[in-house]
Design a protein around this motif. Sequence first.
Motif, PDB file in Angstrom:
ATOM      1  N   LEU A  17       0.833  -1.207   0.000  1.00 37.36           N
ATOM      2  CA  LEU A  17       0.000   0.000   0.000  1.00 37.36           C
ATOM      3  C   LEU A  17       0.867   1.257   0.000  1.00 37.36           C
ATOM      4  O   LEU A  17       0.676   2.177  -0.814  1.00 37.36           O
ATOM      5  CB  LEU A  17      -0.894  -0.029   1.241  1.00 37.36           C
ATOM      6  N   ARG A  19       6.261   3.891   6.779  1.00 41.01           N
ATOM      7  CA  ARG A  19       5.961   5.172   6.183  1.00 41.01           C
ATOM      8  C   ARG A  19       7.180   6.086   6.207  1.00 41.01           C
ATOM      9  O   ARG A  19       7.904   6.144   7.204  1.00 41.01           O
ATOM     10  CB  ARG A  19       4.817   5.858   6.961  1.00 41.01           C
ATOM     11  N   GLY A  59       9.242   9.306   6.820  1.00 40.96           N
ATOM     12  CA  GLY A  59       9.121  10.389   7.801  1.00 40.96           C
ATOM     13  C   GLY A  59       8.352  10.008   9.042  1.00 40.96           C
ATOM     14  O   GLY A  59       7.772  10.869   9.704  1.00 40.96           O
ATOM     15  N   ASP A  60       8.365   8.733   9.366  1.00 41.55           N
ATOM     16  CA  ASP A  60       7.587   8.313  10.527  1.00 41.55           C
ATOM     17  C   ASP A  60       8.320   8.666  11.821  1.00 41.55           C
ATOM     18  O   ASP A  60       9.498   9.027  11.811  1.00 41.55           O
ATOM     19  CB  ASP A  60       7.281   6.811  10.457  1.00 41.55           C
ATOM     20  N   ASP A  82       4.346   5.995  14.230  1.00 43.30           N
ATOM     21  CA  ASP A  82       3.080   6.685  14.479  1.00 43.30           C
ATOM     22  C   ASP A  82       2.178   6.685  13.249  1.00 43.30           C
ATOM     23  O   ASP A  82       0.986   6.397  13.344  1.00 43.30           O
ATOM     24  CB  ASP A  82       3.354   8.130  14.924  1.00 43.30           C
ATOM     25  N   LEU A  83       2.750   7.029  12.096  1.00 45.96           N
ATOM     26  CA  LEU A  83       1.934   7.083  10.875  1.00 45.96           C
ATOM     27  C   LEU A  83       1.434   5.682  10.521  1.00 45.96           C
ATOM     28  O   LEU A  83       0.277   5.490  10.137  1.00 45.96           O
ATOM     29  CB  LEU A  83       2.745   7.664   9.718  1.00 45.96           C
ATOM     30  N   LEU A 135       0.969   3.246  12.621  1.00 50.50           N
ATOM     31  CA  LEU A 135      -0.042   2.850  13.598  1.00 50.50           C
ATOM     32  C   LEU A 135      -1.441   3.302  13.189  1.00 50.50           C
ATOM     33  O   LEU A 135      -2.426   2.631  13.491  1.00 50.50           O
ATOM     34  CB  LEU A 135       0.296   3.440  14.974  1.00 50.50           C
ATOM     35  N   GLY A 136      -1.506   4.442  12.508  1.00 50.79           N
ATOM     36  CA  GLY A 136      -2.814   4.897  12.036  1.00 50.79           C
ATOM     37  C   GLY A 136      -3.497   3.821  11.200  1.00 50.79           C
ATOM     38  O   GLY A 136      -4.683   3.524  11.388  1.00 50.79           O
ATOM     39  N   ALA A 137      -2.740   3.209  10.289  1.00 54.71           N
ATOM     40  CA  ALA A 137      -3.303   2.147   9.440  1.00 54.71           C
ATOM     41  C   ALA A 137      -3.659   0.921  10.273  1.00 54.71           C
ATOM     42  O   ALA A 137      -4.698   0.291  10.051  1.00 54.71           O
ATOM     43  CB  ALA A 137      -2.310   1.764   8.340  1.00 54.71           C
ATOM     44  N   ILE A 155      -4.500   0.807  13.434  1.00 58.07           N
ATOM     45  CA  ILE A 155      -5.690   1.085  14.245  1.00 58.07           C
ATOM     46  C   ILE A 155      -6.933   1.123  13.359  1.00 58.07           C
ATOM     47  O   ILE A 155      -7.976   0.577  13.708  1.00 58.07           O
ATOM     48  CB  ILE A 155      -5.513   2.408  15.026  1.00 58.07           C
ATOM     49  N   ALA A 156      -6.809   1.751  12.188  1.00 59.01           N
ATOM     50  CA  ALA A 156      -7.951   1.802  11.275  1.00 59.01           C
ATOM     51  C   ALA A 156      -8.388   0.389  10.888  1.00 59.01           C
ATOM     52  O   ALA A 156      -9.561   0.027  10.980  1.00 59.01           O
ATOM     53  CB  ALA A 156      -7.592   2.613  10.034  1.00 59.01           C
ATOM     54  N   TRP A 211     -11.936  -1.532  11.867  1.00 59.44           N
ATOM     55  CA  TRP A 211     -12.893  -2.045  10.872  1.00 59.44           C
ATOM     56  C   TRP A 211     -13.118  -3.538  11.045  1.00 59.44           C
ATOM     57  O   TRP A 211     -14.237  -4.027  10.900  1.00 59.44           O
ATOM     58  CB  TRP A 211     -12.381  -1.716   9.457  1.00 59.44           C
ATOM     59  N   LEU A 232      -8.701   0.904   2.977  1.00 55.54           N
ATOM     60  CA  LEU A 232      -7.378   1.531   3.126  1.00 55.54           C
ATOM     61  C   LEU A 232      -6.911   2.130   1.797  1.00 55.54           C
ATOM     62  O   LEU A 232      -6.311   3.200   1.756  1.00 55.54           O
ATOM     63  CB  LEU A 232      -6.347   0.518   3.629  1.00 55.54           C
ATOM     64  N   ARG A 237      -7.691   5.795   0.093  1.00 51.52           N
ATOM     65  CA  ARG A 237      -7.068   7.061   0.503  1.00 51.52           C
ATOM     66  C   ARG A 237      -6.198   7.657  -0.596  1.00 51.52           C
ATOM     67  O   ARG A 237      -6.056   8.880  -0.678  1.00 51.52           O
ATOM     68  CB  ARG A 237      -6.238   6.827   1.766  1.00 51.52           C
ATOM     69  N   TRP A 238      -5.571   6.790  -1.386  1.00 51.08           N
ATOM     70  CA  TRP A 238      -4.661   7.268  -2.410  1.00 51.08           C
ATOM     71  C   TRP A 238      -5.057   6.691  -3.766  1.00 51.08           C
ATOM     72  O   TRP A 238      -5.735   5.661  -3.831  1.00 51.08           O
ATOM     73  CB  TRP A 238      -3.226   6.820  -2.081  1.00 51.08           C
TER      74      TRP A 238
END
Lengths: 326, 326
Positions: free
Chosen positions: B64, B79, B81-82, B104-105, B107-109, B111-112, B116, B130, B133-134
Motif C-alpha cells: 500500500l 511510512r 518520515g515516521d 506513528d503514521l 499505527l494509524g493504518a 488502528i484503522a 474495521w 485503506l 485514501r490514495w
Amino acid sequence: MTTDDLTVSTRVVLLAGGVGGSTFAGGLRDEVRERGGELTVVCNTGDDLWLSGLRLQPDVDSMLYSLAGVKDLRQGWGRAGDSRRVADELAAWGVGWDWFLLGDLDLGAHIARTSWLREGLTPSQAIARLQTRWDLGATLLPMTDTEVDTHVVLDSGRMHFQEWWTRHRARLEPVRFENPGIAASVPAPGVLEAIAGADAILVAPSNPVVSIGPILAVPGLADGLRAASARVVGVSPIIGDAPVRGMADVCLRVAGVPCTAAGVAGHYGARADGGILDAWLIAEEDAAAAASVAALGIASHVEPLWMSDAVRTRALAVAALRAVGH
Amino acid sequence: MTTDDLTVSTRVVLLAGGVGGSTFAGGLRDEVRERGGELTVVCNTGDDLWLSGLRLQPDVDSMLYSLAGVKDLRQGWGRAGDSRRVADELAAWGVGWDWFLLGDLDLGAHIARTSWLREGLTPSQAIARLQTRWDLGATLLPMTDTEVDTHVVLDSGRMHFQEWWTRHRARLEPVRFENPGIAASVPAPGVLEAIAGADAILVAPSNPVVSIGPILAVPGLADGLRAASARVVGVSPIIGDAPVRGMADVCLRVAGVPCTAAGVAGHYGARADGGILDAWLIAEEDAAAAASVAALGIASHVEPLWMSDAVRTRALAVAALRAVGH
C-alpha cells in the motif's frame, strides 16, 4: 489539621470521576501520603467506550495521569505535551470521532489497555498494570469490571455520553441518562473491601449525575457505603449555585436536582436517612445553605472550595478529612 | 516494449509480498497505468500478526505504502518520515515487541484496520477501504481473508516468522516453516477471478518460501494459476547466487531449494509440468543458468534485475510483460 491527628495507617477511600475528581485526588494523595496513610480511589467507568477498536476509560486515565503528575493541567485531561501524529492519520482514514482527540501519548495507554484486555485480563488487572509505571501514592480501582455505558436519551434518539458531552458540549437537552448494563454489574475486586475497611470515605467534587451517579448505581456499592464504619464526606461540585466545571447543571436539571450545594447534598442524602453522606463541604459562597444541609441530617462545613492551585487543593483535602474526624 | 504491443484493456495480475515485491509493484503499476491497463496485486498475508491488540499486515502495508508513494524507501518498509511517539509509550508500558517498531503514521493504518475488523469487516473489505485514501493505480487484494500464520519451527521450539526474521535476523537455523490455518484457507474474493481473467500474470522477485510460498499454498490458488489462460512469468529474487535482499537463502535452504536462479525456477516448476511458470527472468549475472531453466520447460529471459532506481524497476516490469507477450 495538625499532625496530632495522624494515624499512620489511615485508610482513605475516594469516590471520583472526571476532571474535578482527578484534581481533588492529587491533593488528597499528597496529604494521605505525607501522613503515611493509604489512599484507594474508586473511579467512575460509566463513560468508558470502544472507539476505533480501542478501549477508552476517560475517567480512569484522567485519574492516572493526574496522580502521576503527567496530566495536561490546562485542558484538564489527557497527557501534558501530547501530539496528534496518529490522530491526524486516523482522521485521514476516516476512523474515530474527529471531535474526540486521541493524543499520541494517550494512545499508548489505550493500546496497552486494549492489548491486555484482548489477552484476557480484566479491566481491574489492566488498570493495575497501568499504575505500576509511576509511583501514584494511591491504589486506583475501577468501580466495576463490567462494561457499563452512559447513554444520553434525547427526544430525537440516543447517543453515547461522550458524544453528547464532548461533541455537543451538552447543548442538546436530554430527556434522561441511562447506564445500560449497570443493573447487572458488580463492584470491581477490592472496592467493597476498601470501603468496608476505610477510616474515611470521601466523595470528590465530581459531576453527581454522570461521574458519581454510575458509581453509586453499581449494585451493592451504595449499600457498602451505608454499612461502612467510616464516616462519609462529600465535597460540593457546586459553588455559588453554578457547577465548578461547565455543563453539570444540565445533568442536574435532567435528574431533577437543584443546581445548588444543598440540592446536591439532598440528592446524595444523609446516611442516617438511607443516603450516603455524613458530612458535606460547601463553599463560602454558599454559606447560607449550611442550615438547609444540616436540616437533611448532614453535617455541613463551609470551606474554600476552589481548587485553583495545588496548595488550595490540598487544603480542601485536609478539610474533608477533618470533617470526618481525621 | 513498444506501444504497438499495448492493449488498452491489458489486465495484469501480480503475486507479491515483502520489500522486493512492493518495489517491483511500483514499477509495474507505472507501466500498466501508462498503458491504460488494470493491475491487480495479490499480496501475501502469511506473515500477518496480532500485536498489542492490533492486526498487522506487513506485506499488505508495504505494498500500500509503495504504490501510494509514501513508503520509507531507505528501510524498505513503513511510512516515510515516521516517528515513534506512541512506540516509546508502548515500550514504557511493556507492550509489544521492543525490536518491532510501530511508527506513528503506520499505527494509524493498524488502528484503522483493527477498528474495521472489530466492526465486522473482512480483511479484504478493510484493505479496500485503506486503498481508497490514495490513487494507487492498482487493486490490492490479500491472498486470503482467512487468518494464516507463518511459524518458524526450530530445534528448541517455534516462533512467529516476524520474531525470527526481525528480531533474530534469520540467524537461528530453522527446521521448517509452517503456515497454520493455510489448509483451511480460501482465496480472498476477487483473487481467482482476477487470475482467470488476466492477460498476464507476474510473480514478483519476492522471497519464494515465505512471501510467494503462502500465496501458492492457499488451496485453489495454484490450481487457478495453472488453469489461467494468461501466461505466467516470474522474476528471480536471486542474483548471482545470492538473494537480492538478505536472508532468503536461509529460507531456501530449509525448503531444500538451491539458492540460485535455476533452483528457484525449479522450485516453482513449469506450468506444463504441474508448476506455475511459463517464463522466468534471470539476471545477467546468472546467464549461464538459462539453459538449465529452459530444460525445466520454462522460457528463460536474461535481463538486468537490479531494481536500483525507478527507471530500472520499470524496465524490469516491461521485460516481464514482454516475456509473456505483452
